[in-house]
Enzyme design. Sequence first.
Site, PDB file in Angstrom:
ATOM      1  N   ASP A 139       0.797  -1.238   0.000  1.00 19.89           N
ATOM      2  CA  ASP A 139       0.000   0.000   0.000  1.00 19.89           C
ATOM      3  C   ASP A 139       0.828   1.286   0.000  1.00 19.89           C
ATOM      4  O   ASP A 139       0.314   2.362  -0.292  1.00 19.89           O
ATOM      5  CB  ASP A 139      -0.940   0.016   1.212  1.00 19.89           C
ATOM      6  CG  ASP A 139      -0.190   0.018   2.550  1.00 19.89           C
ATOM      7  OD1 ASP A 139       1.051  -0.017   2.549  1.00 19.89           O
ATOM      8  OD2 ASP A 139      -0.858   0.041   3.605  1.00 19.89           O
ATOM      9  N   HIS A 140       2.118   1.196   0.312  1.00 20.91           N
ATOM     10  CA  HIS A 140       2.912   2.409   0.525  1.00 20.91           C
ATOM     11  C   HIS A 140       3.644   2.921  -0.719  1.00 20.91           C
ATOM     12  O   HIS A 140       4.088   4.068  -0.730  1.00 20.91           O
ATOM     13  CB  HIS A 140       3.951   2.159   1.625  1.00 20.91           C
ATOM     14  CG  HIS A 140       3.473   2.501   3.004  1.00 20.91           C
ATOM     15  ND1 HIS A 140       2.327   1.981   3.540  1.00 20.91           N
ATOM     16  CD2 HIS A 140       3.984   3.322   3.962  1.00 20.91           C
ATOM     17  CE1 HIS A 140       2.158   2.449   4.758  1.00 20.91           C
ATOM     18  NE2 HIS A 140       3.142   3.271   5.029  1.00 20.91           N
ATOM     19  N   ASP A 204       3.619  -0.651  11.348  1.00 19.09           N
ATOM     20  CA  ASP A 204       3.136   0.663  10.942  1.00 19.09           C
ATOM     21  C   ASP A 204       2.510   1.310  12.167  1.00 19.09           C
ATOM     22  O   ASP A 204       1.821   0.643  12.948  1.00 19.09           O
ATOM     23  CB  ASP A 204       2.108   0.546   9.813  1.00 19.09           C
ATOM     24  CG  ASP A 204       1.762   1.892   9.224  1.00 19.09           C
ATOM     25  OD1 ASP A 204       2.335   2.249   8.173  1.00 19.09           O
ATOM     26  OD2 ASP A 204       0.929   2.613   9.806  1.00 19.09           O
ATOM     27  N   ARG A 487      -2.009  12.639  10.016  1.00 20.37           N
ATOM     28  CA  ARG A 487      -0.720  13.229  10.369  1.00 20.37           C
ATOM     29  C   ARG A 487      -0.462  14.434   9.476  1.00 20.37           C
ATOM     30  O   ARG A 487      -0.680  14.371   8.271  1.00 20.37           O
ATOM     31  CB  ARG A 487       0.367  12.164  10.182  1.00 20.37           C
ATOM     32  CG  ARG A 487       1.593  12.367  10.995  1.00 20.37           C
ATOM     33  CD  ARG A 487       2.347  11.048  11.161  1.00 20.37           C
ATOM     34  NE  ARG A 487       1.922  10.327  12.347  1.00 20.37           N
ATOM     35  CZ  ARG A 487       2.260   9.080  12.632  1.00 20.37           C
ATOM     36  NH1 ARG A 487       3.018   8.393  11.806  1.00 20.37           N
ATOM     37  NH2 ARG A 487       1.852   8.505  13.743  1.00 20.37           N
ATOM     38  N   SER A 682       5.832   7.911  12.624  1.00 18.70           N
ATOM     39  CA  SER A 682       5.804   6.596  11.995  1.00 18.70           C
ATOM     40  C   SER A 682       6.646   5.585  12.763  1.00 18.70           C
ATOM     41  O   SER A 682       7.601   5.934  13.449  1.00 18.70           O
ATOM     42  CB  SER A 682       6.309   6.710  10.558  1.00 18.70           C
ATOM     43  OG  SER A 682       6.526   5.449  10.001  1.00 18.70           O
ATOM     44  N   ARG A 684       8.646   3.562  11.400  1.00 17.45           N
ATOM     45  CA  ARG A 684       9.734   3.126  10.513  1.00 17.45           C
ATOM     46  C   ARG A 684      11.049   2.917  11.251  1.00 17.45           C
ATOM     47  O   ARG A 684      11.623   3.828  11.851  1.00 17.45           O
ATOM     48  CB  ARG A 684       9.905   4.106   9.353  1.00 17.45           C
ATOM     49  CG  ARG A 684      10.448   5.459   9.709  1.00 17.45           C
ATOM     50  CD  ARG A 684      10.307   6.424   8.552  1.00 17.45           C
ATOM     51  NE  ARG A 684       8.899   6.679   8.262  1.00 17.45           N
ATOM     52  CZ  ARG A 684       8.465   7.794   7.663  1.00 17.45           C
ATOM     53  NH1 ARG A 684       9.304   8.696   7.261  1.00 17.45           N
ATOM     54  NH2 ARG A 684       7.178   7.966   7.451  1.00 17.45           N
TER      55      ARG A 684
END
Length: 803
Positions: A139-140, A204, A487, A682, A684
């Site tokens: 999806d990213h 995520d 965000r 995030s 990440r």
Amino acid sequence: MLARSSCSLISSVEKFASATQTISSVRHLCLSRTVYASTKTKDVPLSRFEPNKYVNYEKQAATLEIVKKRLNQPLTLSEKILYSHADDPKNQKFERGKSYLRLRPDRVAMQDATAQMAVLQFISSGLPNVLCPTTIHCDHLIEAQLGGEQDLKRAKDINKEVYNFLATASAKYDIGFWKPGSGIIHQIILENYAFPGLLLIGTDSHTPNGGGLGGLCIGVGGADAVDVMANMPWELKCPKVIGVRLSGQLSGWTAPKDVILKLAGILTVKGGTGAIIEYFGPGVQSISCTGMGTICNMGAEIGATTSVFPYNERMGEYLKATKREGIASLANEYKDVLLTADEGAKYDRVIDINLSELEPHVNGPFTPDLAHPIDKLAQAAEKNKWPTDIRVGLIGSCTNSSYEDMTRSASIAQQAIEKGIKAKSMFTVTPGSEQVRATIERDGIAEKLRAIGGIVLANACGPCIGQWDRKDIKKGEKNTIVSSYNRNFTGRNDANPQTHAFVTSPDLVTAMILSGDLRFNPLTDSLTAADGSKFKLKPPTGDNLPARGFDPGVDTYQEPPKDGTSLKVDVDPKSARLQLLEPFKPWDGKDFIDFPILIKIKGKCTTDHISAAGPWLKYRGHLDNISNNMFIAAVNEENNEANNIKNRLTNEWGKVPDVARYYKSKNTPWVVVGDENYGEGSSREHAALEPRHLGARAIIVKSFARIHETNLKKQGLLALTFDNPSDYDKIKPDDRISLVGLNKLAPNEPVECRIKHSNGKTETIKLLHTLNEPQIEWFKAGSALNAMRTYFASKNKAGKATA
């Protein structure tokens, strides 16, 4: 037949599993690739994609009973779900805010950007396949440019190498794979995998979306996911629990999104750190299941570990609509035992919100906790000289892309159509999943949104995460956008630091783009129809669920084969997108003496500042290449500039990654100094991997965001906080930092930090940490993955000796 070379691995895994009571399931896994032979409760499958894996409320209830007898007190819903997944309920400690829990999550979910590094780490573990139900969701990596179909086609071409890597790795390691175009990870989880009482970890930060279905869904870094995929207990500091009592009911222009926008204004971006937000009270019943998902999703913006609602009829309706009647029926049986808080349960704090009095909110710009009731927004905009011309309105995303959201927006669009007007701003629509897209197309919802100027984008994250090829402005141009996203940090959506981004409900976005003015209040202000007459919009209406059921759309799921052991996952050594990992070096046992400060960061430093998204997403599987974005958005205290720091070895100024690479080439480790809530945003883990890769050994700040602190520990970095926050001011960018006594590093014991100033004077301060014994071993080993690899290697050696 099993290859002889595999026997030692099975032996080692069995020995490890014996400590966690999973021998039979692990042996079953290694021999036949059928995971988790567990006791089943009435044979209710975890999902339609996993017909032989079952919801196990019976085991959860038994585990919880052991804990309840030990604690002898009423428990919150959050505690019930967490403690019912305890690895060792008879012996481990359960103390909010203090003890570390060792847990057994039900499943793992990863989006394609973070999955690359997580899969690369899992490959390094040497295990033949995952030992916990796992899915990957593409999806990213789909950039919004022209529209859904064209953008998806372009993404498949550009990202072919990465998609092929993830698809083949999924097949080899027994992972469910959701192809590009299937939808956003959190919507797919809600539609297919989330259920009441679930414990899920996802790579995520908006994984908590699943709390809308009564599960504890927690955002983590990829290294945590690897632990769970490798059948190791997952560790979490026992969260505090903040209760939010909802009374009254939603009506009119007030939407579920306004609950979390209001709460963000109360708690701020770090007010939920170390806590689970648990909603309860009579007002819960007036919120749809997907509305509860919206509220839980954006709990990430207040730093919460996760958020959750108690199981109720609205969840049951959604489970039935998504073909999971069996889970709904079973949840009804276990509702009081597992899926609602005990009467008299104590919260660390209780916040009251009356839904009947709650006003629609618009939060921003530049931070999601700057809350404005709609009737105060115009005044704030004029006072602060924010651009009031709305250039773009964007609805959808993982936060607000449900069928209900789309129908409510369409009800406003229909009013505009009847009055002959269109949006005065650019207008984009992001469906959350292929199922939602297909259903709103079938039911005419998408056409209404197009009729007022809407562009339907791909079923993907798109502009919400910076995947937006924006053409209507130039970089540096001051402008305003309004979205239903979660965000709105500086440069988050379009990489333009002058974009003033505001977050609100899809309802308000749709209304405001009809006026094109940030100051427009649909509750009080009028619009001008095509015939020149004035009219006011009526409050939005919509359907929680489609009357004709969901249209599944195109099948986008790849089921792993029964046996993928013969499959290969190739990574081209010349690839710019993918790179096999080299282990980080273990600690050499010496103190850190006179390390330079790469950068002393001024103000907010999110994971976007540390490792930017947008165009950098394409390098998420290549650690060295993506490290060229390290700290490029962080503000240097020395000159108030981004990506411009002084090289202390040459006295020349340069870009942050370039200076870090120079230090690394000279075998000069370095540290970073930062401010409050460092690493918010995030999940990440690249924001931890990149500094580690380029030579960082410690990050020293006033406070950390939860996920990022864990990510730093996992990569063998010392995550340290000032005992006295004002000591931040004692450190100057040209100082040298020494961390001494590291051979005595122990839980709850401070670290001595000696600051050597450029004038030769020194100061000594105390730094704190939250490392426990296993995490200290990660530091010594060089990373958690190193420690895991060493563990399996030692067990494998022991297995050979006894074979």
